[in-house]
Design a protein around this motif. Structure first.
Motif, mmCIF file in Angstrom:
data_model
loop_
_atom_site.group_PDB
_atom_site.id
_atom_site.type_symbol
_atom_site.label_atom_id
_atom_site.label_comp_id
_atom_site.label_asym_id
_atom_site.label_seq_id
_atom_site.Cartn_x
_atom_site.Cartn_y
_atom_site.Cartn_z
ATOM 1 N N GLU A 17 65.371 -59.280 12.447
ATOM 2 C CA GLU A 17 65.860 -58.235 12.944
ATOM 3 C C GLU A 17 65.897 -58.061 14.597
ATOM 4 O O GLU A 17 66.580 -57.379 15.103
ATOM 5 N N GLU A 70 58.901 -60.596 8.153
ATOM 6 C CA GLU A 70 59.870 -59.361 7.607
ATOM 7 C C GLU A 70 60.777 -59.042 8.914
ATOM 8 O O GLU A 70 61.954 -58.293 8.409
ATOM 9 N N GLU A 71 60.348 -59.233 9.815
ATOM 10 C CA GLU A 71 61.068 -58.616 10.997
ATOM 11 C C GLU A 71 61.872 -59.731 11.841
ATOM 12 O O GLU A 71 62.734 -59.473 12.959
ATOM 13 N N LYS A 81 63.293 -49.756 15.359
ATOM 14 C CA LYS A 81 64.643 -49.938 14.438
ATOM 15 C C LYS A 81 64.709 -48.768 13.398
ATOM 16 O O LYS A 81 65.891 -48.278 13.583
ATOM 17 N N THR A 120 58.840 -53.533 16.334
ATOM 18 C CA THR A 120 60.278 -53.707 16.329
ATOM 19 C C THR A 120 60.547 -52.717 14.961
ATOM 20 O O THR A 120 61.616 -52.089 15.169
ATOM 21 N N ARG A 121 59.847 -52.909 13.985
ATOM 22 C CA ARG A 121 60.159 -52.292 12.662
ATOM 23 C C ARG A 121 60.245 -50.635 13.025
ATOM 24 O O ARG A 121 61.391 -50.076 12.589
ATOM 25 N N ALA A 131 56.237 -57.356 15.739
ATOM 26 C CA ALA A 131 57.007 -57.160 14.216
ATOM 27 C C ALA A 131 56.801 -55.874 14.078
ATOM 28 O O ALA A 131 57.881 -54.931 13.573
#
Length: 383
Positions: A291, A287-288, A235, A231-232, A228
């Motif tokens: 995504e 949260e991810e 991104k 990734t965050r 996560a």
């Protein structure tokens, strides 16, 4: 006397020139890295800033750059050092921990070892609850590192006697009994300070090391923090151009969750990869999870073969979760096609798992003996 002074000056100048030449010509890369790192303040300053290793054989096979982040070089030997540091930092920032306070966690793996190192460096007491199915060697190691360890019966997450809930109650009890020093249950699965560690450290390191020229990131998830957080960051910094893929083992529901568009199924089966795979979407991941650009399901047969391949082809002595990540990176590279850069995590080494991964008896007990190619059988050195 003037002549002697001139001679001394010449000698100093010659020495300085020689030192400059030596510095520039001997190990220039190492010198640059050493200057950048400088001197760190205590062990916690040495967490992170691990190298990216190009996996030559797999890169050649796929026509891509397949890179592994060498997290086994952290002081505690794994990627979990990062999460351990950040959940403790979070407790300090929120005033839950004061000098001499107590950290409590439920963990059967590397998070406990990371916490043990961080707590010793910072002067905190550490209490670990773990399932009593874990090896005596793991318990002994944690105690050697100064932790107070409670092995308890292995029961489901939903059961109030699960080792995580026992850890939570222990922290609450100590916090009431000793408010002067404080206590905290670090709650690695749902404490988003875990995710923050990778937003603030791992993600930026990968971006800087690749010069922003990467196409995809992939790794497995236990707590969800690494996948996560990285990734965050990637991104955000790439405006969404870097793709992110979950690597998932047998017995986890997350691959099916992603492939089905958000439907969780009942968890069943298991895997040789310790601490990897989930039956739910953790707070660190939630949260991810939307995504992510996809997921790959990696069998134990592919994972164990890659343990042996990495040792033979790359000289990398990796644990099963790291090898699974490498398989995932290879498969993501094949999905994207040649001339792409794919990064994954080399979470830890094989040192804590060698008695299984390289054992004839263990491999047969898991029906994995036939997964080892003939030319790699020489590494099965344990009975």
């Amino acid at each position: 006397m003037a002549s002697a002074l001139r001679t001394s000056v010449r000698r100093l100048a010659t020495s300085a020139t020689r030192a400059a030449v030596a510095e520039s010509s001997v190990n220039p890369y190492g010198i640059r890295v050493s200057k950048a790192q400088g001197v760190v303040d205590t062990l916690v300053g040495a967490i992170g800033n691990t190298p990216l290793i190009r996996l030559k054989k797999l890169s050649d096979e796929t026509g891509c750059n397949v890179l592994g982040k060498a997290e086994f070089q952290n002081p505690g030997g794994s990627v979990k050092d990062r999460a351990a540091l950040y959940v403790v930092k979070d407790a300090e920032e929120r005033g839950l921990l004061k000098p001499g306070g107590t950290v409590v966690e439920g963990t059967a793996g590397n998070t406990g070892i990371g916490l043990a190192h961080v707590c010793r460096a910072k002067g905190y007491n550490l209490v670990i609850y773990m399932p009593n199915t874990q090896s005596q060697g793991k318990i002994d190691l944690l105690r050697l590192l100064g932790a107070e360890v409670y092995p308890v019966p292995a029961v489901a997450w939903e059961n109030p006697e699960n080792y995580n809930w026992q850890a939570k109650r222990h922290a609450e009890r100590v916090s009431k009994e000793d408010p002067e020093h404080g206590a905290v249950w670090t709650n690695q699965f749902d404490n988003v300070a875990n995710r923050r560690a990778h937003i603030e450290t791992t993600g930026p390191e990968i971006w800087a090391q690749t010069g922003g020229k990467l196409d995809a990131f992939t790794c497995a998830t236990g707590t969800g923090g690494t996948l996560a957080g990285v990734t965050r960051f990637l991104k955000d910094v790439s405006n969404g151009s870097v793709k992110s893929f979950l690597a998932d083992p047998p017995g986890s529901v997350l691959h099916s969750y992603i492939q089905s568009g958000g439907k969780l199924k009942e968890r069943s089966g298991g895997s040789i990869t310790e601490g990897i795979g989930q039956g739910r979407v953790t707070d660190n991941l939630k949260e991810e999870v939307n995504e992510l650009d996809g997921s790959v399901n990696i069998s134990d047969e592919k994972t164990i073969e890659m343990v042996y391949r990495c040792l033979d082809e790359e000289g990398l002595y990796l644990g099963a979760s790291s090898a699974m990540n490498v398989v995932a990176a290879k498969e993501v590279a094949e999905i994207l096609g040649p001339n792409h850069t794919v990064v994954t995590m080399l979470c830890d080494g094989a040192y804590r798992y060698a008695d299984r991964l390289f054992s004839e008896k263990w491999l047969k007990s898991k029906n994995l003996r036939d997964s080892i190619p003939t030319h790699l059988e020489k590494y099965i050195v344990l009975p």
